[in-house]
Every structure is written in C-alpha cells, then in structure tokens.
Design an enzyme around this catalytic site. Structure first.
Site, PDB file in Angstrom:
ATOM      1  N   ASP A 160       0.596  -1.463   0.017  1.00  0.00           N
ATOM      2  CA  ASP A 160      -0.134  -0.272  -0.155  1.00  0.00           C
ATOM      3  C   ASP A 160       0.257   1.508  -0.140  1.00  0.00           C
ATOM      4  O   ASP A 160       1.869   1.389  -0.315  1.00  0.00           O
ATOM      5  CB  ASP A 160      -1.051  -0.027   1.377  1.00  0.00           C
ATOM      6  CG  ASP A 160      -0.277   0.680   2.697  1.00  0.00           C
ATOM      7  OD1 ASP A 160       0.882  -0.016   2.568  1.00  0.00           O
ATOM      8  OD2 ASP A 160      -1.125  -0.177   3.263  1.00  0.00           O
ATOM      9  N   CYS A 180       3.010  -3.250   4.239  1.00  0.00           N
ATOM     10  CA  CYS A 180       2.153  -2.351   4.432  1.00  0.00           C
ATOM     11  C   CYS A 180       2.491  -1.321   5.938  1.00  0.00           C
ATOM     12  O   CYS A 180       4.116  -1.314   5.740  1.00  0.00           O
ATOM     13  CB  CYS A 180       0.398  -2.673   4.741  1.00  0.00           C
ATOM     14  SG  CYS A 180       1.016  -3.708   6.604  1.00  0.00           S
ATOM     15  N   THR A 188       2.635  -1.394   8.838  1.00  0.00           N
ATOM     16  CA  THR A 188       2.671  -2.383   9.704  1.00  0.00           C
ATOM     17  C   THR A 188       3.154  -4.237   9.387  1.00  0.00           C
ATOM     18  O   THR A 188       3.524  -5.140  10.113  1.00  0.00           O
ATOM     19  CB  THR A 188       1.600  -2.616  10.349  1.00  0.00           C
ATOM     20  OG1 THR A 188       0.179  -3.175  10.084  1.00  0.00           O
ATOM     21  CG2 THR A 188       1.507  -1.240  11.418  1.00  0.00           C
ATOM     22  N   HIS A 205      10.028 -24.018   8.727  1.00  0.00           N
ATOM     23  CA  HIS A 205       8.382 -24.621   9.225  1.00  0.00           C
ATOM     24  C   HIS A 205       7.183 -24.922   8.766  1.00  0.00           C
ATOM     25  O   HIS A 205       6.477 -26.090   8.746  1.00  0.00           O
ATOM     26  CB  HIS A 205       8.985 -24.518  10.836  1.00  0.00           C
ATOM     27  CG  HIS A 205       9.442 -24.454  11.771  1.00  0.00           C
ATOM     28  ND1 HIS A 205      10.291 -24.716  12.877  1.00  0.00           N
ATOM     29  CD2 HIS A 205      11.043 -25.338  11.096  1.00  0.00           C
ATOM     30  CE1 HIS A 205      10.894 -25.079  13.405  1.00  0.00           C
ATOM     31  NE2 HIS A 205      11.228 -25.557  12.333  1.00  0.00           N
ATOM     32  N   HIS A 232       6.532 -30.791   9.154  1.00  0.00           N
ATOM     33  CA  HIS A 232       6.193 -29.655   9.275  1.00  0.00           C
ATOM     34  C   HIS A 232       5.033 -29.581   8.160  1.00  0.00           C
ATOM     35  O   HIS A 232       4.246 -28.387   8.246  1.00  0.00           O
ATOM     36  CB  HIS A 232       7.559 -28.514   8.854  1.00  0.00           C
ATOM     37  CG  HIS A 232       8.344 -28.674   9.857  1.00  0.00           C
ATOM     38  ND1 HIS A 232       8.261 -28.164  11.089  1.00  0.00           N
ATOM     39  CD2 HIS A 232       9.231 -29.182  10.045  1.00  0.00           C
ATOM     40  CE1 HIS A 232       8.803 -27.920  12.055  1.00  0.00           C
ATOM     41  NE2 HIS A 232       9.481 -28.751  11.576  1.00  0.00           N
TER      42      HIS A 232
HETATM   43  C1  RB5 Z   1      -1.825   2.571   6.837  1.00  0.00           C
HETATM   44  O1  RB5 Z   1      -1.894   3.481   7.082  1.00  0.00           O
HETATM   45  C2  RB5 Z   1      -2.166   1.507   7.891  1.00  0.00           C
HETATM   46  O2  RB5 Z   1      -2.807   1.532   7.888  1.00  0.00           O
HETATM   47  C3  RB5 Z   1      -0.934  -0.142   7.084  1.00  0.00           C
HETATM   48  O3  RB5 Z   1      -0.237   0.324   6.120  1.00  0.00           O
HETATM   49  C4  RB5 Z   1      -0.713  -0.614   7.695  1.00  0.00           C
HETATM   50  O4  RB5 Z   1      -0.291  -0.503   8.037  1.00  0.00           O
HETATM   51  C5  RB5 Z   1      -2.218  -1.864   8.040  1.00  0.00           C
HETATM   52  O5  RB5 Z   1      -1.837  -3.102   8.542  1.00  0.00           O
END
Ligand code: RB5
Length: 149
Positions: free
Chosen positions: A8, A65, A67, A98, A133
């Site tokens: 993203d 993304c 996180t 695994h 596994h």
């Molecule tokens: C975008 O702001 C953020 O929510 C997305 O990149 C991600 O971290 C979501 O899990």
C-alpha cells in the site's frame, strides 16, 4: 525465481527498495502496485499478489504495508497462501523451514530498509524442511476446506 511484489502507500518506498535489490541480484520481479504514496487499501494489493502466488505464476510474494499486519491478514484469506509477517531474520528463516511460507509480509513503519533486505534474502534462500511440518501445513489446508464450502 520469480517474485510478486505488492504494497500500500505506507509500504511503497520499501517495496521499491526491495524491487531494486532483487533486480540487482538477477531475480525476476513483477510489481503489482501500488504505484505512488497516495492513500490506498492494502487489501487490494494483498489479493493481487496472493492470487498470483496461489496460481503458481510466481514462486513467492512479498507484501509491505505500514505494519505488515493488514496486508498479511488479507493475503492469508486466499486459500493456499501462507503469508508470514517477519521483522527479524530468525522468523524469516524459521517460517520457510517450518511453515513453507509462500508470502513474506513486512511493515515499513516497523523495520529499516537494511534489515528488511536481509529478511528478504534469508526468506528467499531458505528451504522448507518438510516431514512433520508438512503434516501441520496439511492441517491448515483442512481448516481452509472446512470453511470454504
Ligand atoms: C495505513 O495507514 C496502514 O493502516 C496500513 O499500511 C497497515 O499498517 C495496516 O495494517
């Protein structure tokens, strides 16, 4: 080896760095977007990459993304996808050995570029160990089958 990449807006810069890194290593890469830092929905890119990997058009997918959480959750909704969120090299190594993970997910707001590229290299260069596994992964497939009727 062929790699499908997706992110993203929050993962856009790290995705580009991963693409450059893989091209420099002579690895074939296809970028499924996003194409800018304009706000977008990670689920769209998770779906594109996960379907390409499920259909075996690519050996592995890499998703980024902010996180790594949202994009990995979304990718794991596609049957046959085992997307692993890794922010350390031990996890990257272990999830290949695994879990036979077929997508690596990372959070660009969590890891720096240097560590992320090390994680990519370890993920792509570690083999699945099979044996016990495989039995566990087969049970994941049974869970998918139970709820995909
Ligand atoms: C975008 O702001 C953020 O929510 C997305 O990149 C991600 O971290 C979501 O899990």
């Amino acid at each position: 080896m062929k790699i499908a990449l997706g992110s993203d807006h929050a993962g856009f810069q790290l995705k580009n760095a991963i693409q450059k890194h893989l091209i420099e290593k002579g690895i074939e890469v296809k970028d499924f977007g996003t194409e800018s830092e304009a706000s977008c929905d990670y689920s769209d890119f998770a779906l594109k990459v996960a379907e390409e990997v499920k259909d075996k058009n690519f050996d592995f997918g890499i998703l980024v993304c902010g996180t790594g959480i949202g994009i990995s959750i979304a990718a794991n909704k596609v049957p046959g996808i085992r997307a692993a969120l890794c922010h350390d090299t031990f996890s990257a190594h272990s999830t290949r050995q695994h879990n036979n993970a077929n997508i690596l997910a990372m959070g660009a707001r969590v890891v720096g570029e240097g560590l992320a590229l090390d994680i990519v290299d370890i993920f792509l260069n570690t083999e699945f160990e099979g044996e016990r596994h495989q039995r566990r992964i087969d049970k994941i497939s049974l869970i998918e089958q139970k709820y995909n009727k």
